[in-house]
Design a protein around this motif. Structure first.
Motif, PDB file in Angstrom:
ATOM      1  N   ALA A 135       0.823  -1.216   0.000  1.00  0.00           N
ATOM      2  CA  ALA A 135       0.000   0.000   0.000  1.00  0.00           C
ATOM      3  C   ALA A 135       0.853   1.261   0.000  1.00  0.00           C
ATOM      4  CB  ALA A 135      -0.942  -0.002   1.204  1.00  0.00           C
ATOM      5  N   ASP A 136       2.014   1.208   0.635  1.00  0.00           N
ATOM      6  CA  ASP A 136       2.869   2.396   0.747  1.00  0.00           C
ATOM      7  C   ASP A 136       3.841   2.556  -0.418  1.00  0.00           C
ATOM      8  OD1 ASP A 136       1.674   3.144   3.131  1.00  0.00           O
ATOM      9  OD2 ASP A 136       3.068   1.959   4.338  1.00  0.00           O
ATOM     10  N   THR A 137       3.718   1.712  -1.425  1.00  0.00           N
ATOM     11  CA  THR A 137       4.558   1.824  -2.619  1.00  0.00           C
ATOM     12  C   THR A 137       3.688   2.239  -3.786  1.00  0.00           C
ATOM     13  OG1 THR A 137       6.060   0.088  -1.839  1.00  0.00           O
ATOM     14  CG2 THR A 137       6.089   0.571  -4.189  1.00  0.00           C
ATOM     15  N   SER A 138       4.054   3.325  -4.414  1.00  0.00           N
ATOM     16  CA  SER A 138       3.274   3.803  -5.560  1.00  0.00           C
ATOM     17  C   SER A 138       3.947   3.391  -6.870  1.00  0.00           C
ATOM     18  CB  SER A 138       3.151   5.325  -5.520  1.00  0.00           C
ATOM     19  OG  SER A 138       4.420   5.923  -5.750  1.00  0.00           O
ATOM     20  N   VAL A 139       3.143   3.303  -7.902  1.00  0.00           N
ATOM     21  CA  VAL A 139       3.684   3.020  -9.236  1.00  0.00           C
ATOM     22  C   VAL A 139       4.603   4.160  -9.663  1.00  0.00           C
ATOM     23  CG1 VAL A 139       3.107   2.634 -11.672  1.00  0.00           C
ATOM     24  CG2 VAL A 139       1.738   1.563  -9.877  1.00  0.00           C
ATOM     25  N   GLN A 140       4.278   5.373  -9.233  1.00  0.00           N
ATOM     26  CA  GLN A 140       5.118   6.530  -9.538  1.00  0.00           C
ATOM     27  C   GLN A 140       6.526   6.338  -8.947  1.00  0.00           C
ATOM     28  OE1 GLN A 140       3.736  10.212  -7.830  1.00  0.00           O
ATOM     29  NE2 GLN A 140       4.964  11.457  -9.224  1.00  0.00           N
ATOM     30  N   GLU A 141       6.600   5.833  -7.725  1.00  0.00           N
ATOM     31  CA  GLU A 141       7.901   5.596  -7.087  1.00  0.00           C
ATOM     32  C   GLU A 141       8.666   4.482  -7.807  1.00  0.00           C
ATOM     33  OE1 GLU A 141       9.669   5.046  -2.573  1.00  0.00           O
ATOM     34  OE2 GLU A 141       7.562   4.543  -2.955  1.00  0.00           O
ATOM     35  N   ILE A 142       7.966   3.425  -8.178  1.00  0.00           N
ATOM     36  CA  ILE A 142       8.596   2.335  -8.935  1.00  0.00           C
ATOM     37  C   ILE A 142       9.135   2.883 -10.251  1.00  0.00           C
ATOM     38  CG2 ILE A 142       8.193   0.140 -10.128  1.00  0.00           C
ATOM     39  CD1 ILE A 142       5.994  -0.397  -7.964  1.00  0.00           C
ATOM     40  N   SER A 143       8.347   3.717 -10.907  1.00  0.00           N
ATOM     41  CA  SER A 143       8.745   4.340 -12.169  1.00  0.00           C
ATOM     42  C   SER A 143      10.007   5.175 -11.989  1.00  0.00           C
ATOM     43  CB  SER A 143       7.596   5.207 -12.691  1.00  0.00           C
ATOM     44  OG  SER A 143       8.018   6.004 -13.765  1.00  0.00           O
ATOM     45  N   HIS A 144      10.005   6.009 -10.981  1.00  0.00           N
ATOM     46  CA  HIS A 144      11.141   6.902 -10.733  1.00  0.00           C
ATOM     47  C   HIS A 144      12.421   6.113 -10.463  1.00  0.00           C
ATOM     48  CE1 HIS A 144      13.488  10.268  -9.252  1.00  0.00           C
ATOM     49  NE2 HIS A 144      13.714   9.587  -8.132  1.00  0.00           N
ATOM     50  N   LEU A 145      12.348   5.108  -9.583  1.00  0.00           N
ATOM     51  CA  LEU A 145      13.550   4.371  -9.193  1.00  0.00           C
ATOM     52  C   LEU A 145      14.030   3.374 -10.255  1.00  0.00           C
ATOM     53  CD1 LEU A 145      12.779   3.783  -5.410  1.00  0.00           C
ATOM     54  CD2 LEU A 145      14.455   5.353  -6.404  1.00  0.00           C
ATOM     55  N   SER A 146      13.109   2.891 -11.074  1.00  0.00           N
ATOM     56  CA  SER A 146      13.508   1.941 -12.128  1.00  0.00           C
ATOM     57  C   SER A 146      13.890   2.645 -13.422  1.00  0.00           C
ATOM     58  CB  SER A 146      12.380   0.941 -12.407  1.00  0.00           C
ATOM     59  OG  SER A 146      11.251   1.600 -12.960  1.00  0.00           O
ATOM     60  N   GLY A 147      13.523   3.934 -13.539  1.00  0.00           N
ATOM     61  CA  GLY A 147      13.803   4.665 -14.764  1.00  0.00           C
ATOM     62  C   GLY A 147      12.905   4.249 -15.917  1.00  0.00           C
ATOM     63  N   VAL A 148      11.753   3.678 -15.575  1.00  0.00           N
ATOM     64  CA  VAL A 148      10.801   3.198 -16.582  1.00  0.00           C
ATOM     65  C   VAL A 148       9.508   3.998 -16.422  1.00  0.00           C
ATOM     66  CG1 VAL A 148       9.481   1.202 -17.391  1.00  0.00           C
ATOM     67  CG2 VAL A 148      11.814   0.883 -16.546  1.00  0.00           C
ATOM     68  N   ALA A 149       8.963   4.467 -17.517  1.00  0.00           N
ATOM     69  CA  ALA A 149       7.737   5.272 -17.478  1.00  0.00           C
ATOM     70  C   ALA A 149       6.571   4.483 -16.865  1.00  0.00           C
ATOM     71  CB  ALA A 149       7.371   5.734 -18.886  1.00  0.00           C
ATOM     72  N   GLU A 150       5.704   5.211 -16.149  1.00  0.00           N
ATOM     73  CA  GLU A 150       4.534   4.570 -15.542  1.00  0.00           C
ATOM     74  C   GLU A 150       3.702   3.836 -16.582  1.00  0.00           C
ATOM     75  OE1 GLU A 150       2.103   6.674 -12.559  1.00  0.00           O
ATOM     76  OE2 GLU A 150       3.724   8.174 -12.517  1.00  0.00           O
ATOM     77  N   GLY A 151       3.542   4.436 -17.738  1.00  0.00           N
ATOM     78  CA  GLY A 151       2.763   3.800 -18.803  1.00  0.00           C
ATOM     79  C   GLY A 151       3.354   2.470 -19.224  1.00  0.00           C
ATOM     80  N   THR A 152       4.672   2.377 -19.223  1.00  0.00           N
ATOM     81  CA  THR A 152       5.353   1.128 -19.586  1.00  0.00           C
ATOM     82  C   THR A 152       5.108   0.068 -18.514  1.00  0.00           C
ATOM     83  OG1 THR A 152       7.045   2.383 -20.762  1.00  0.00           O
ATOM     84  CG2 THR A 152       7.595   0.111 -20.189  1.00  0.00           C
ATOM     85  N   ILE A 153       5.107   0.487 -17.257  1.00  0.00           N
ATOM     86  CA  ILE A 153       4.823  -0.459 -16.167  1.00  0.00           C
ATOM     87  C   ILE A 153       3.418  -1.028 -16.336  1.00  0.00           C
ATOM     88  CG2 ILE A 153       4.472  -0.684 -13.667  1.00  0.00           C
ATOM     89  CD1 ILE A 153       6.705   1.477 -13.352  1.00  0.00           C
ATOM     90  N   PHE A 154       2.447  -0.145 -16.603  1.00  0.00           N
ATOM     91  CA  PHE A 154       1.074  -0.612 -16.790  1.00  0.00           C
ATOM     92  C   PHE A 154       0.928  -1.425 -18.074  1.00  0.00           C
ATOM     93  CE2 PHE A 154       0.004   2.870 -13.756  1.00  0.00           C
ATOM     94  CZ  PHE A 154      -0.598   2.066 -12.802  1.00  0.00           C
ATOM     95  N   TYR A 155       1.713  -1.122 -19.084  1.00  0.00           N
ATOM     96  CA  TYR A 155       1.685  -1.897 -20.333  1.00  0.00           C
ATOM     97  C   TYR A 155       2.097  -3.349 -20.048  1.00  0.00           C
ATOM     98  CZ  TYR A 155       3.064  -3.732 -24.859  1.00  0.00           C
ATOM     99  OH  TYR A 155       3.213  -4.534 -25.969  1.00  0.00           O
ATOM    100  N   HIS A 156       3.164  -3.507 -19.275  1.00  0.00           N
ATOM    101  CA  HIS A 156       3.675  -4.852 -18.998  1.00  0.00           C
ATOM    102  C   HIS A 156       2.858  -5.591 -17.947  1.00  0.00           C
ATOM    103  CE1 HIS A 156       7.199  -4.736 -21.524  1.00  0.00           C
ATOM    104  NE2 HIS A 156       7.617  -3.611 -20.968  1.00  0.00           N
ATOM    105  N   TYR A 157       2.334  -4.878 -16.937  1.00  0.00           N
ATOM    106  CA  TYR A 157       1.728  -5.562 -15.792  1.00  0.00           C
ATOM    107  C   TYR A 157       0.259  -5.205 -15.545  1.00  0.00           C
ATOM    108  CZ  TYR A 157       6.523  -6.851 -15.115  1.00  0.00           C
ATOM    109  OH  TYR A 157       7.776  -7.358 -15.322  1.00  0.00           O
TER     110      TYR A 157
END
Length: 196
Positions: A21-43
């Protein structure tokens, strides 16, 4: 590193250490260097990302144990049990974030309402218990493990003891290394009974 690998690696660390709950997709995006849209595309969703991590964790655990056992000779089934216990503890250190993730309460809360999470967790814990059960059966065949020991139940108890030690280590509750020898003695006492 490929984008999917980067996403999984960062999300695993964040989910394990901060919680779902305390991890946002935005944070994952920022730290992985991958756009949020790409994360949602894959998962497709944060839940699907977590399920992918759990499936990858299971596959990695099975692969690591398969590699460990491949071509290895054991003196007895009891020796095999001891080696599986030792390797489990080693693997928990090697895959610390994945094991820490498996100990997070939110996974079990999710599994109460989401069948996919429940099935995934059951598959992980079944494959780990299977590893200990196979060694126990080998020990019963060569009589280094008591014939009266129920293989599955004994494997579950063994797994619980070993995984409990991993939890101690992961949460810095006790010096888990100080319990290693007693853990091995307890495993032998439990499994050898009249066979030892």
């Amino acid at each position: 590193m490929k984008k999917k690998e980067a996403i999984l690696k960062v999300a695993t660390v964040l989910f394990a250490n901060q919680g779902f709950a305390d991890t946002s997709v935005q944070e994952i995006s920022h730290l992985s260097g991958v756009a949020e849209g790409t994360i949602f595309y894959h998962y497709h969703s944060k839940e699907q990302l977590l399920l992918s991590i759990l499936r990858q964790t299971k596959d990695s655990i099975v692969h690591q144990f398969d590699e460990f056992v491949q071509g290895r000779k054991f003196d007895s089934g009891m020796h095999m049990v001891e080696e599986m216990v030792s390797f489990y503890l080693y693997l928990a250190g090697l895959m610390e974030d994945q094991f820490l993730l498996l100990h997070q309460r939110f996974l079990y809360k999710c599994s109460e309402t989401n069948a996919e999470f429940r099935v995934c967790l059951e598959e992980i814990y079944n494959c780990l218990t299977d590893i200990f059960e196979k060694a126990i059966v080998v020990g019963q065949r060569d009589e280094s493990v008591c014939a009266e020991a129920h293989p599955r139940k004994s494997a579950l108890v063994l797994f619980t003891m070993v995984d409990g030690l991993v939890r101690f280590k992961n949460y810095n509750l006790y010096d888990a290394g100080a319990l290693f020898n007693e853990l091995m003695r307890s495993c032998r006492r439990m499994l050898q009974g009249s066979a030892g």
